[in-house]
Design an enzyme around this catalytic site. Structure first.
Site, PDB file in Angstrom:
ATOM      1  N   TYR A 172       0.869  -1.179   0.000  1.00  0.00           N
ATOM      2  CA  TYR A 172       0.000   0.000   0.000  1.00  0.00           C
ATOM      3  C   TYR A 172       0.906   1.228   0.000  1.00  0.00           C
ATOM      4  O   TYR A 172       1.711   1.382   0.924  1.00  0.00           O
ATOM      5  CB  TYR A 172      -0.887   0.038   1.248  1.00  0.00           C
ATOM      6  CG  TYR A 172      -1.469  -1.305   1.686  1.00  0.00           C
ATOM      7  CD1 TYR A 172      -2.308  -2.035   0.849  1.00  0.00           C
ATOM      8  CD2 TYR A 172      -1.181  -1.829   2.957  1.00  0.00           C
ATOM      9  CE1 TYR A 172      -2.844  -3.252   1.257  1.00  0.00           C
ATOM     10  CE2 TYR A 172      -1.723  -3.036   3.382  1.00  0.00           C
ATOM     11  CZ  TYR A 172      -2.546  -3.745   2.534  1.00  0.00           C
ATOM     12  OH  TYR A 172      -3.078  -4.936   2.944  1.00  0.00           O
ATOM     13  N   ARG A 173       0.751   2.087  -0.991  1.00  0.00           N
ATOM     14  CA  ARG A 173       1.634   3.253  -1.111  1.00  0.00           C
ATOM     15  C   ARG A 173       1.534   4.158   0.112  1.00  0.00           C
ATOM     16  O   ARG A 173       0.508   4.188   0.793  1.00  0.00           O
ATOM     17  CB  ARG A 173       1.281   4.038  -2.366  1.00  0.00           C
ATOM     18  CG  ARG A 173      -0.043   4.776  -2.206  1.00  0.00           C
ATOM     19  CD  ARG A 173      -0.202   5.883  -3.224  1.00  0.00           C
ATOM     20  NE  ARG A 173      -1.396   6.632  -2.960  1.00  0.00           N
ATOM     21  CZ  ARG A 173      -2.487   6.629  -3.741  1.00  0.00           C
ATOM     22  NH1 ARG A 173      -2.520   5.894  -4.826  1.00  0.00           N
ATOM     23  NH2 ARG A 173      -3.528   7.361  -3.414  1.00  0.00           N
ATOM     24  N   ASP A 282      -1.846   7.812 -10.624  1.00  0.00           N
ATOM     25  CA  ASP A 282      -2.062   6.396 -10.282  1.00  0.00           C
ATOM     26  C   ASP A 282      -1.968   5.472 -11.485  1.00  0.00           C
ATOM     27  O   ASP A 282      -1.782   5.912 -12.612  1.00  0.00           O
ATOM     28  CB  ASP A 282      -3.424   6.258  -9.576  1.00  0.00           C
ATOM     29  CG  ASP A 282      -3.330   5.332  -8.380  1.00  0.00           C
ATOM     30  OD1 ASP A 282      -2.745   4.242  -8.508  1.00  0.00           O
ATOM     31  OD2 ASP A 282      -3.849   5.703  -7.309  1.00  0.00           O
TER      32      ASP A 282
END
Ligand code: FMN
Ligand code: MN
Length: 481
Positions: A172-173, A282
């Site tokens: 998860y960024r 993204d």
């Protein structure tokens, strides 16, 4: 032999001509993105920036950004080998009789060898910083011009399910807010978010989280796999690398991290504390909008003496994550076929960003079969996000997008053949009526049957007869062509 760590993987990439060292100074702010984007679009190598501007740690990017690199990462000639190994395990049944059982022992022992192993120390703790640290000492990228800041894009985020005690590792960024605080972008359907909700229900105020950046490739890759909840990614990493992952206890939180990692951020997420995260360029190729996400407070940073910072960028496809996803498609196909044996092949074209488009070829056996397959996919793990599913007959090659478009479009009567469903959608979908909730569409592009109410004749595909083809093969040259 399994790669011990990121360095051994880098050496393997280099030996195979799949990595380029960049000696000139390049800025982690935007410049590295432009390098990585151009390189992946040209089929170029992985890049190791040895002199990131104003930072000492080298930056590795695009290490997984081709099928060849995925094969090197997983130490196979083709990722289908991984699929075959999974099938072999799943088909393993306890055989009858003593001799049969004895023959099983090596396989079972092999399975035991996948479980992660706790070790007392690891290179990831060569340097331990409990105060005065700054996460921005690492060359964290600002990926795109309108990004809300700098983002850690390849983190292995570890947390524990408070009900089962089982570990999870997801990628998860993390947006860096300041020296010791980051965003924690676990989307609502992911396991980190589930642990967070459960901790909240139990009335906890803090949730321990540990983040590893840079490890052997199988361990890194395991963090993105769409595995069922409570299936330990570190066990799957052990299966992929055929050697256990060595885990070491964190210094300040009750979690373990891969001992061979390059960098580890230890800390906690405060229950109920949210902060605006994003925007972020993204993998849809669009900016995801800013939104409220939990905050990760770092209590300790540990790292190797000379850490390498591993990262990626996402953006207009194809990017590095396309190849990681393509390998998932190949590896998970046999698992999908356990539930849905009628599925012959499936494909997720790069422009569909995984969740927007899935092409599925089936062996159709009964009326309404294509719709049954759509609903089954919408009911399966992260495949639930599939916004458009196109189901075709088994004679259509779903890896050939031009063939799918040609045949599927000919085969549909839109009003009759489209199935709409409502349900959870990918958090990154910017068009859905609500965040995380919207509609999906299935297109039944199979040949329609009388038992489905289609009584007109169905034409065959045009093909020249074999003998004429052969004759023209001979005549072709004579004609001077
Ligand atoms: C480069 C990259 C970045 C990702 N970033 C995120 C993210 O920010 N948030 C998220 O929920 N999933 C992200 N994912 C997808 C998750 O890692 C993936 O859905 C994974 O299966 C989640 O694991 P879990 O089921 O254990 O939660 C990313 C994947 C990749 C390859
Ligand atoms: Mn998981």
């Amino acid at each position: 032999m399994a790669y011990q760590d990121l360095r051994e993987f880098i050496r393997a990439l280099e030996k195979n001509g799949e990595l380029k060292r960049i000696a000139i100074e390049v800025d982690p702010k935007l410049e590295m993105t432009e390098f990585a984007d151009r390189s992946v679009k040209q089929g170029g190598p992985a890049l190791l920036f040895e002199h990131p501007r104003q930072h000492s740690a080298p930056v590795l990017i695009n290490a997984f950004a081709s099928m060849r690199r995925m094969e090197i990462a997983l130490e196979v000639k083709s990722v289908d080998e991984v699929a075959a190994r999974i099938v072999e395990f799943l088909e393993m049944r306890m055989p009858e009789g003593l001799i049969g059982k004895l023959k099983m022992l090596p396989k079972l022992a092999e399975m035991g060898a996948f479980f992660p192993k706790i070790v007392s120390k690891g290179p990831c703790q060569e340097v331990v910083q409990k105060d005065g640290f700054n996460v921005l000492d690492f060359p964290v990228l600002q990926c795109w011009p309108e990004d809300g800041g700098r983002f850690i894009t390849l983190p292995l985020v570890f947390s524990r399910n408070p009900d089962t005690g089982k570990r999870n590792c997801g990628m998860y960024r993390m947006q860096v807010f300041d020296e010791r605080t980051c965003g924690m972008h676990w989307q609502t359907h992911k396991q980190g978010a589930e642990h967070y909700r459960r901790m909240g229900k139990q009335g906890a105020t803090r949730m321990d989280v540990a983040v590893a950046i840079g490890a052997d490739p199988a361990t890194m890759y395991s963090a993105i796999l769409p595995l069922p909840p409570d299936l330990d990614e570190m066990m799957i990493a052990g299966f992929l690398r055929q050697s256990p992952v060595e885990m070491v206890k964190c210094q300040t939180v009750d979690l373990e991290v891969p001992a061979q990692a390059e960098i580890v951020l230890e800390g906690y997420v405060e229950l109920g504390e949210l902060r605006t995260e994003g925007p972020f360029g993204d993998h849809t190729g669009f900016y995801s909008l800013a939104d409220e996400y939990p905050v990760f407070h770092i209590t300790c940073i540990t790292h190797r003496k000379d850490p390498i910072y591993a990262t990626t960028i996402v953006g207009p496809p194809p990017m590095e994550d396309y190849y990681m996803g393509k390998a998932i498609e190949r590896i998970f196909l046999p698992l999908m076929r356990l539930q849905l044996p009628e599925v012959r092949d499936m494909s997720m074209p790069p422009e569909g960003i995984f969740h927007n488009l899935m092409l599925v070829a089936i062996r159709k056996s009964y009326p309404g079969h294509a719709r049954k397959v759509m609903h089954a996919i919408w009911g399966t793990g992260q495949a639930m996000f599939s916004k458009v599913i196109v189901v075709v007959d088994e004679d259509v090659d779903v890896q050939n997008y031009s063939e799918v478009s040609w045949k599927a479009l000919n085969n549909i009567d839109p009003q009759r053949d489209i199935e709409f469903a409502l349900g959870p959608v990918d958090s990154l979908d910017h068009a859905s009526r609500l965040p995380n909730f919207g509609s999906k569409m299935g297109i039944d592009a199979t040949r329609k049957w009388p038992s489905e109410g289609f009584t007109r004749p169905w034409p065959g595909v045009i093909e020249m007869s074999g003998d004429v083809k052969q004759r023209v093969d001979e005549l072709w040259k004579k004609a001077g062509l």
